[in-house]
Design an enzyme around this catalytic site. Structure first.
Site, PDB file in Angstrom:
ATOM      1  N   GLY A  36      27.487 -34.935 -84.809  1.00  0.00           N
ATOM      2  CA  GLY A  36      27.939 -33.629 -84.320  1.00  0.00           C
ATOM      3  C   GLY A  36      29.447 -33.497 -84.365  1.00  0.00           C
ATOM      4  CD  GLU A  47      35.981 -30.336 -91.385  1.00  0.00           C
ATOM      5  OE1 GLU A  47      37.006 -29.924 -90.831  1.00  0.00           O
ATOM      6  OE2 GLU A  47      35.983 -31.369 -92.090  1.00  0.00           O
ATOM      7  CD  GLU A  96      44.843 -47.756-101.826  1.00  0.00           C
ATOM      8  OE1 GLU A  96      45.498 -47.519-100.785  1.00  0.00           O
ATOM      9  OE2 GLU A  96      43.600 -47.879-101.824  1.00  0.00           O
ATOM     10  CB  ALA A 122      41.881 -26.864 -87.912  1.00  0.00           C
ATOM     11  CG  HIS A 145      47.428  -2.789 -84.649  1.00  0.00           C
ATOM     12  ND1 HIS A 145      46.372  -3.248 -83.886  1.00  0.00           N
ATOM     13  CD2 HIS A 145      47.071  -1.568 -85.112  1.00  0.00           C
ATOM     14  CE1 HIS A 145      45.427  -2.319 -83.868  1.00  0.00           C
ATOM     15  NE2 HIS A 145      45.820  -1.301 -84.600  1.00  0.00           N
ATOM     16  CB  THR A 185      40.924 -41.282 -96.042  1.00  0.00           C
ATOM     17  OG1 THR A 185      40.709 -42.682 -95.931  1.00  0.00           O
ATOM     18  CG2 THR A 185      39.656 -40.536 -95.648  1.00  0.00           C
ATOM     19  CB  CYS A 186      44.355 -37.354 -96.428  1.00  0.00           C
ATOM     20  SG  CYS A 186      44.782 -35.627 -96.346  1.00  0.00           S
ATOM     21  NE  ARG A 233      23.339 -41.544 -80.383  1.00  0.00           N
ATOM     22  CZ  ARG A 233      24.256 -42.498 -80.303  1.00  0.00           C
ATOM     23  NH1 ARG A 233      25.287 -42.351 -79.502  1.00  0.00           N
ATOM     24  NH2 ARG A 233      24.130 -43.589 -81.004  1.00  0.00           N
TER      25      ARG A 233
HETATM   26  P1  FAD Z   1      44.067 -43.755 -95.240  1.00  0.00           P
HETATM   27  O1  FAD Z   1      44.546 -42.444 -95.724  1.00  0.00           O
HETATM   28  O2  FAD Z   1      42.631 -43.978 -95.096  1.00  0.00           O
HETATM   29  O3  FAD Z   1      44.719 -44.859 -96.163  1.00  0.00           O
HETATM   30  C1  FAD Z   1      44.401 -46.209 -96.066  1.00  0.00           C
HETATM   31  C2  FAD Z   1      44.481 -46.805 -97.458  1.00  0.00           C
HETATM   32  O4  FAD Z   1      44.473 -48.205 -97.362  1.00  0.00           O
HETATM   33  C3  FAD Z   1      43.294 -46.429 -98.327  1.00  0.00           C
HETATM   34  O5  FAD Z   1      43.757 -45.906 -99.547  1.00  0.00           O
HETATM   35  C4  FAD Z   1      42.557 -47.744 -98.527  1.00  0.00           C
HETATM   36  O6  FAD Z   1      41.933 -47.817 -99.791  1.00  0.00           O
HETATM   37  C5  FAD Z   1      43.688 -48.730 -98.410  1.00  0.00           C
HETATM   38  N1  FAD Z   1      43.297 -50.093 -98.003  1.00  0.00           N
HETATM   39  C6  FAD Z   1      42.467 -50.456 -97.004  1.00  0.00           C
HETATM   40  N2  FAD Z   1      42.453 -51.800 -96.884  1.00  0.00           N
HETATM   41  C7  FAD Z   1      43.309 -52.273 -97.829  1.00  0.00           C
HETATM   42  C8  FAD Z   1      43.738 -53.585 -98.196  1.00  0.00           C
HETATM   43  N3  FAD Z   1      43.311 -54.671 -97.539  1.00  0.00           N
HETATM   44  N4  FAD Z   1      44.603 -53.704 -99.221  1.00  0.00           N
HETATM   45  C9  FAD Z   1      45.071 -52.619 -99.886  1.00  0.00           C
HETATM   46  N5  FAD Z   1      44.709 -51.366 -99.560  1.00  0.00           N
HETATM   47  C10 FAD Z   1      43.844 -51.196 -98.540  1.00  0.00           C
HETATM   48  N6  FAD Z   1      42.604 -35.284 -91.335  1.00  0.00           N
HETATM   49  C11 FAD Z   1      43.273 -34.127 -91.191  1.00  0.00           C
HETATM   50  O7  FAD Z   1      44.384 -34.117 -90.667  1.00  0.00           O
HETATM   51  N7  FAD Z   1      42.737 -32.935 -91.631  1.00  0.00           N
HETATM   52  C12 FAD Z   1      41.525 -32.882 -92.235  1.00  0.00           C
HETATM   53  O8  FAD Z   1      41.069 -31.794 -92.620  1.00  0.00           O
HETATM   54  C13 FAD Z   1      40.808 -34.090 -92.412  1.00  0.00           C
HETATM   55  N8  FAD Z   1      39.614 -34.087 -93.031  1.00  0.00           N
HETATM   56  C14 FAD Z   1      38.965 -35.270 -93.241  1.00  0.00           C
HETATM   57  C15 FAD Z   1      37.745 -35.239 -93.894  1.00  0.00           C
HETATM   58  C16 FAD Z   1      37.053 -36.402 -94.117  1.00  0.00           C
HETATM   59  C17 FAD Z   1      35.725 -36.357 -94.841  1.00  0.00           C
HETATM   60  C18 FAD Z   1      37.599 -37.649 -93.662  1.00  0.00           C
HETATM   61  C19 FAD Z   1      36.842 -38.932 -93.891  1.00  0.00           C
HETATM   62  C20 FAD Z   1      38.803 -37.687 -93.005  1.00  0.00           C
HETATM   63  C21 FAD Z   1      39.508 -36.501 -92.788  1.00  0.00           C
HETATM   64  N9  FAD Z   1      40.726 -36.488 -92.119  1.00  0.00           N
HETATM   65  C22 FAD Z   1      41.393 -35.300 -91.936  1.00  0.00           C
HETATM   66  C23 FAD Z   1      41.329 -37.733 -91.583  1.00  0.00           C
HETATM   67  C24 FAD Z   1      42.424 -38.260 -92.505  1.00  0.00           C
HETATM   68  O9  FAD Z   1      41.920 -38.401 -93.805  1.00  0.00           O
HETATM   69  C25 FAD Z   1      42.936 -39.588 -91.971  1.00  0.00           C
HETATM   70  O10 FAD Z   1      43.315 -39.444 -90.627  1.00  0.00           O
HETATM   71  C26 FAD Z   1      44.126 -40.104 -92.775  1.00  0.00           C
HETATM   72  O11 FAD Z   1      43.823 -40.241 -94.125  1.00  0.00           O
HETATM   73  C27 FAD Z   1      44.606 -41.441 -92.187  1.00  0.00           C
HETATM   74  O12 FAD Z   1      45.651 -41.957 -92.968  1.00  0.00           O
HETATM   75  P2  FAD Z   1      45.899 -43.537 -92.992  1.00  0.00           P
HETATM   76  O13 FAD Z   1      47.158 -43.736 -93.764  1.00  0.00           O
HETATM   77  O14 FAD Z   1      45.771 -44.105 -91.654  1.00  0.00           O
HETATM   78  O15 FAD Z   1      44.667 -44.124 -93.803  1.00  0.00           O
END
Ligand code: FAD
Length: 461
Positions: free
Chosen positions: A174, A180, A34, A341, A436, A41-42, A197
């Protein structure tokens, strides 16, 4: 050849952590790297801190609504620093939880950026490790159009750490992140513009739901600057106030611009092309229904594959991969009827087909819809509507879509998603007794299908 690991995962976000833990539980020797913070991200800058900010912002409306219920609330004041720091503390706690989850599962964490050197070798900084199988779960990042002055704008990544709240903010886009954050900043007392847009927010959702959210945003005082784009952002010394120019000579002033104009998969600089992992036309890693890439020992899950970019989907894909490859239990992720949602204010939640999709794919459909003033608003006096819709396939009576805009929509739709996934019919909805008084009972008491022809449902743009 003896490898260091049976599985090495690049990216410790939702998909990567789930896949590595499950693979380890099946007995595999697993490593993960990592380059930012474990949790992805989540946990770090998405779903979790965002939802906590939504909770924080909603108190504003609760205070306003309290008086007609007999409460005297002294003029409330808000400390952004308190909210921001408490959210950051919770994110730190969860980050620790995720690290411990990996440790207790026996997954070895390597901190640093992973790059593929060949089909079995990964470099993390100065270190190299080898693995029989590799999973790429690197997620995505925000993208914004090239506009003069965009270096002064922020993305959702920075929104969680603002030194202070701006008096005015312009959200560009949008999609769900823009609406949010519009609700969050509006609740916290900022003057909010959304610049988009299209003619309405949330492209791709049921058209009437889009309209309902649009109206809800407007009635809460958010200004929607539709069918336009930002062409320039100017400021003296890069400091607020910013002069924002839009197409056709429009101009307005704001104190912060936040782009929420989409996200792109993290595929650059990790050696994918070197080892032969192909990307699709949109730049995401191309995978088959088993999450296999074009290289036989390399898989990819989550946002980097740009299927459905949601945490529970990344979890499902990672879990299926681990069960299939290490658990002797082959299963494919099922991307049908994924509920989702938007934590906008008003909230939108949905499962299954929109009315427009159902008409296009299934032909004859029956639509049951209801728009009403929620009970709480009858006393609070808030200008608020709840909207609900069932989309039913005429030939089979199956409920193929359930949509709602209103309080607690996400909580309600999660339960109804089970019914839709199980193939429930409208007759079974009708046979279900309501609770209800709730808004949810409306879903089991809508008896009269909307007269056809339906009000012209706009085709998805
Ligand atoms: P990520 O969780 O993004 O994990 C990828 C990880 O890989 C990161 O930690 C990154 O640092 C790491 N990484 C990248 N490249 C490398 C590398 N070369 N070497 C080592 N590490 C690396 N989803 C929902 O279901 N509900 C929500 O309410 C929701 N709200 C959101 C709000 C925002 C503001 C955002 C931006 C996203 C939201 N999402 C939501 C989407 C959700 O966060 C993502 O769909 C989810 O985190 C995807 O998981 P992932 O494992 O694919 O990637």
């Amino acid at each position: 050849m003896a490898f260091d690991y049976d599985l090495f995962v690049i990216g410790a976000g939702s998909g990567g952590v789930r896949a590595s833990r499950i693979a380890a539980a099946h007995g595999a020797r697993v490593g993960i790297c990592e380059d930012f913070r474990v949790g992805g991200t989540c946990v770090i800058r998405g779903c979790v801190p965002k939802k906590l900010l939504v909770y924080g912002s909603k108190f504003a409306h609760e205070f306003e609504d309290a008086a007609p219920f007999g409460w005297t609330v002294p003029t409330p004041t808000h400390s952004w620093e308190t909210l921001r720091d408490n959210v950051a503390k919770e994110v730190d706690r969860l980050n620790g939880v995720y690290i411990r989850l990996l440790e207790s599962a026996g997954v070895k964490l390597h901190l640093g950026r992973g790059r593929l050197m060949d089909r079995h070798t990964i470099a993390i900084g100065e270190e190299t490790v080898t693995a029989e199988k590799i999973l790429v779960a690197t997620g995505g990042h925000p993208v914004s159009p090239d506009v003069p002055g965009k270096e002064w704008a922020i993305s959702s990544n920075e929104a969680f750490h603002l030194a202070e709240l701006p008096k005015r903010i312009a959200l560009v886009g949008g999609g769900f992140i823009a609406v949010e954050f519009a609700g969050i900043f509006n609740g916290l007392g900022c003057e909010v513009d959304i610049v988009l847009r299209r003619d309405r927010v949330l492209r791709g959702f049921d058209e009437e739901c889009r309209t309902a959210v649009n109206e809800g945003l407007r009635s809460s005082g958010i200004r929607l600057r539709t069918e336009t784009e930002i062409v320039r952002i100017e400021a003296s010394g890069g400091k607020a106030p910013f002069q924002v120019s839009t197409q056709l000579g429009g101009m307005f002033e704001t104190d912060l611009v936040m782009y929420a104009t989409g996200r792109a998969p993290n595929t650059a600089g990790i050696g994918l092309e070197k080892v032969g992992v192909q990307l699709d036309k949109a730049g995401a890693i191309a995978v088959d229904e088993w999450s296999r890439t074009t290289v036989p020992n390399i898989w990819a899950v989550g946002d980097v594959t740009d299927r459905i970019n949601l945490t529970p989907v990344a979890l499902m894909e990672g879990h299926c991969f681990a069960d299939t490859e290490f658990g002797n239990r082959p299963r494919k992720p099922d991307h049908r009827d994924v509920p989702s949602a938007v934590f906008s204010q008003p909230e939108l939640a949905t499962v299954g087909l929109t009315e427009e999709e159902a008409r296009m794919r299934l032909g004859e459909v029956r639509i049951f819809a209801s728009a009403f003033r929620p009970m709480k608003a009858t006393i609070s006096g808030r200008e608020q509507r709840t909207f609900m819709k069932l989309v039913v396939e005429a030939a089979t009576d199956r409920v193929v879509g359930v949509h709602m805009v209103g309080d607690d929509a996400a909580e309600l739709i999660q339960g109804l998603a089970v019914a839709v996934k199980a193939g429930a019919t409208k007759a079974q909805f009708d046979a279900t007794v309501g609770i209800h008084p709730t808004a949810g009972e409306e879903f089991v008491t809508m008896r009269t299908a909307r007269a056809e022809p339906a009000p012209r449902a706009r085709a998805a743009e």
